[in-house]
Design a protein around this motif. Sequence first.
Motif, mmCIF file in Angstrom:
data_model
loop_
_atom_site.group_PDB
_atom_site.id
_atom_site.type_symbol
_atom_site.label_atom_id
_atom_site.label_comp_id
_atom_site.label_asym_id
_atom_site.label_seq_id
_atom_site.Cartn_x
_atom_site.Cartn_y
_atom_site.Cartn_z
ATOM 1 N N ILE A 157 0.848 -1.196 0.000
ATOM 2 C CA ILE A 157 0.000 0.000 0.000
ATOM 3 C C ILE A 157 0.884 1.246 0.000
ATOM 4 C CG2 ILE A 157 -1.755 1.288 1.286
ATOM 5 C CD1 ILE A 157 -2.663 -1.478 2.411
ATOM 6 N N SER A 158 1.936 1.246 0.815
ATOM 7 C CA SER A 158 2.853 2.391 0.858
ATOM 8 C C SER A 158 3.445 2.677 -0.516
ATOM 9 C CB SER A 158 3.994 2.129 1.855
ATOM 10 O OG SER A 158 3.530 2.201 3.179
ATOM 11 N N ALA A 159 3.723 1.631 -1.285
ATOM 12 C CA ALA A 159 4.361 1.791 -2.588
ATOM 13 C C ALA A 159 3.365 2.106 -3.703
ATOM 14 C CB ALA A 159 5.137 0.527 -2.941
ATOM 15 N N VAL A 160 2.226 1.462 -3.691
ATOM 16 C CA VAL A 160 1.293 1.572 -4.815
ATOM 17 C C VAL A 160 0.680 2.966 -4.945
ATOM 18 C CG1 VAL A 160 -0.939 0.832 -3.854
ATOM 19 C CG2 VAL A 160 -0.252 0.070 -6.111
ATOM 20 N N ILE A 161 0.646 3.720 -3.882
ATOM 21 C CA ILE A 161 0.114 5.086 -3.948
ATOM 22 C C ILE A 161 1.260 6.076 -4.198
ATOM 23 C CG2 ILE A 161 -2.024 4.658 -2.651
ATOM 24 C CD1 ILE A 161 -0.571 5.696 -0.140
ATOM 25 N N LEU A 162 2.020 5.767 -5.269
ATOM 26 C CA LEU A 162 3.123 6.622 -5.715
ATOM 27 C C LEU A 162 4.181 6.844 -4.627
ATOM 28 C CD1 LEU A 162 1.010 9.236 -7.684
ATOM 29 C CD2 LEU A 162 2.143 7.187 -8.585
ATOM 30 N N PHE A 163 4.362 5.852 -3.786
ATOM 31 C CA PHE A 163 5.354 5.871 -2.707
ATOM 32 C C PHE A 163 5.075 6.938 -1.652
ATOM 33 C CE2 PHE A 163 7.398 3.577 -6.096
ATOM 34 C CZ PHE A 163 7.954 2.498 -5.432
ATOM 35 N N ILE A 164 3.878 7.491 -1.672
ATOM 36 C CA ILE A 164 3.505 8.497 -0.678
ATOM 37 C C ILE A 164 3.533 7.898 0.726
ATOM 38 C CG2 ILE A 164 1.623 9.975 0.143
ATOM 39 C CD1 ILE A 164 0.977 10.459 -2.850
ATOM 40 N N GLY A 165 3.198 6.611 0.835
ATOM 41 C CA GLY A 165 3.245 5.947 2.132
ATOM 42 C C GLY A 165 4.625 5.947 2.749
ATOM 43 N N TYR A 166 5.649 5.929 1.911
ATOM 44 C CA TYR A 166 7.028 6.023 2.392
ATOM 45 C C TYR A 166 7.427 7.484 2.619
ATOM 46 C CZ TYR A 166 7.846 1.123 1.135
ATOM 47 O OH TYR A 166 7.799 -0.230 1.057
ATOM 48 N N LEU A 167 7.034 8.339 1.681
ATOM 49 C CA LEU A 167 7.457 9.742 1.728
ATOM 50 C C LEU A 167 6.826 10.527 2.872
ATOM 51 C CD1 LEU A 167 7.436 10.488 -2.101
ATOM 52 C CD2 LEU A 167 9.411 10.011 -0.620
ATOM 53 N N MET A 168 5.749 10.003 3.449
ATOM 54 C CA MET A 168 5.117 10.690 4.581
ATOM 55 C C MET A 168 5.910 10.495 5.876
ATOM 56 S SD MET A 168 1.880 8.140 5.233
ATOM 57 C CE MET A 168 1.497 8.493 6.928
ATOM 58 N N GLN A 169 6.827 9.559 5.885
ATOM 59 C CA GLN A 169 7.556 9.164 7.091
ATOM 60 C C GLN A 169 8.217 10.331 7.820
ATOM 61 O OE1 GLN A 169 11.244 8.765 7.096
ATOM 62 N NE2 GLN A 169 11.243 8.065 9.203
ATOM 63 N N PRO A 170 8.901 11.253 7.157
ATOM 64 C CA PRO A 170 9.542 12.337 7.914
ATOM 65 C C PRO A 170 8.550 13.303 8.568
ATOM 66 C CG PRO A 170 10.450 12.192 5.690
ATOM 67 C CD PRO A 170 9.259 11.291 5.744
ATOM 68 N N PHE A 171 7.305 13.249 8.162
ATOM 69 C CA PHE A 171 6.312 14.215 8.634
ATOM 70 C C PHE A 171 5.409 13.671 9.745
ATOM 71 C CE2 PHE A 171 7.351 15.035 4.185
ATOM 72 C CZ PHE A 171 7.933 16.284 4.321
ATOM 73 N N THR A 172 5.636 12.443 10.176
ATOM 74 C CA THR A 172 4.846 11.881 11.272
ATOM 75 C C THR A 172 5.620 12.015 12.571
ATOM 76 O OG1 THR A 172 5.661 9.633 10.908
ATOM 77 C CG2 THR A 172 3.638 10.259 9.743
ATOM 78 N N ALA A 184 6.221 5.386 8.531
ATOM 79 C CA ALA A 184 5.676 5.317 7.184
ATOM 80 C C ALA A 184 4.264 4.736 7.304
ATOM 81 C CB ALA A 184 6.556 4.433 6.306
ATOM 82 N N LEU A 185 3.521 4.774 6.210
ATOM 83 C CA LEU A 185 2.147 4.283 6.242
ATOM 84 C C LEU A 185 2.077 2.838 6.717
ATOM 85 C CD1 LEU A 185 -0.846 4.753 5.704
ATOM 86 C CD2 LEU A 185 -0.430 4.095 3.310
ATOM 87 N N HIS A 186 2.981 1.986 6.259
ATOM 88 C CA HIS A 186 2.944 0.582 6.678
ATOM 89 C C HIS A 186 3.221 0.437 8.178
ATOM 90 C CE1 HIS A 186 7.040 1.322 5.117
ATOM 91 N NE2 HIS A 186 7.432 0.579 6.130
ATOM 92 N N ASP A 187 4.009 1.331 8.760
ATOM 93 C CA ASP A 187 4.229 1.313 10.212
ATOM 94 C C ASP A 187 2.946 1.706 10.944
ATOM 95 O OD1 ASP A 187 7.066 0.687 10.310
ATOM 96 O OD2 ASP A 187 7.408 2.708 9.538
ATOM 97 N N LEU A 188 2.263 2.714 10.431
ATOM 98 C CA LEU A 188 1.003 3.146 11.049
ATOM 99 C C LEU A 188 -0.036 2.027 10.976
ATOM 100 C CD1 LEU A 188 0.874 6.779 9.653
ATOM 101 C CD2 LEU A 188 1.222 6.129 12.040
ATOM 102 N N ILE A 189 -0.120 1.360 9.829
ATOM 103 C CA ILE A 189 -1.081 0.270 9.658
ATOM 104 C C ILE A 189 -0.768 -0.880 10.609
ATOM 105 C CG2 ILE A 189 -1.861 -1.536 8.058
ATOM 106 C CD1 ILE A 189 -1.548 0.576 5.789
ATOM 107 N N ALA A 190 0.510 -1.251 10.699
ATOM 108 C CA ALA A 190 0.914 -2.419 11.498
ATOM 109 C C ALA A 190 1.164 -2.097 12.968
ATOM 110 C CB ALA A 190 2.171 -3.050 10.896
ATOM 111 N N GLY A 191 1.197 -0.822 13.335
ATOM 112 C CA GLY A 191 1.497 -0.465 14.717
ATOM 113 C C GLY A 191 2.949 -0.751 15.068
ATOM 114 N N THR A 192 3.868 -0.328 14.173
ATOM 115 C CA THR A 192 5.288 -0.596 14.391
ATOM 116 C C THR A 192 6.100 0.692 14.304
ATOM 117 O OG1 THR A 192 5.638 -1.054 12.023
ATOM 118 C CG2 THR A 192 5.157 -2.943 13.464
ATOM 119 N N LEU A 193 7.336 0.588 14.768
ATOM 120 C CA LEU A 193 8.308 1.670 14.700
ATOM 121 C C LEU A 193 9.601 1.122 14.116
ATOM 122 C CD1 LEU A 193 7.940 3.036 18.345
ATOM 123 C CD2 LEU A 193 6.981 4.088 16.273
ATOM 124 N N ALA A 194 10.369 1.992 13.488
ATOM 125 C CA ALA A 194 11.739 1.669 13.085
ATOM 126 C C ALA A 194 12.620 2.600 13.897
ATOM 127 C CB ALA A 194 11.930 1.892 11.589
#
Length: 130
Positions: free
Chosen positions: A97-112, A117-127
């Motif tokens: 999902i993070s990738a298919v929406i033009l990588f916006i799911g990844y690019l949002m990471q610095p702003f949270t 990233a979106l996949h972290d928000l969905i899964a309830g995880t942190l890096a």
Amino acid sequence: MHYAIQVEYAGLWRRFAAALIDGSLLAIVGAILRATLSTTAYFVVDTVIGWLYFAAMERSARQATLGKRALGIVATDLGGRRISFPRATGRYFAKIISAVILFIGYLMQPFTEKRQALHDLIAGTLAIEI
């Protein structure tokens, strides 16, 4: 006595470099598979290998893929604990999902707030950095 632990959330470029390492390793495996399997078999086996690589390694005691380990990153739940295999599986497939929406799911990471990233928000995880 209470000690505060400072958590450093992994940044976009560090995570990107880890993804490049992991992607390169999986591309080598994929090239070997592509040369030896039919198209359908290749797709199935390559998908399973990618899923197991990420889910098993991120739920392991080291909490990281080889790329994350090289860059000093671990995957945790929101409490900083090791993630379960089902949560790691959800995180892996949420990356689609993070990738298919033009990588916006990844690019949002610095702003949270927690650099998720979106996949972290969905899964309830942190890096986080170690």
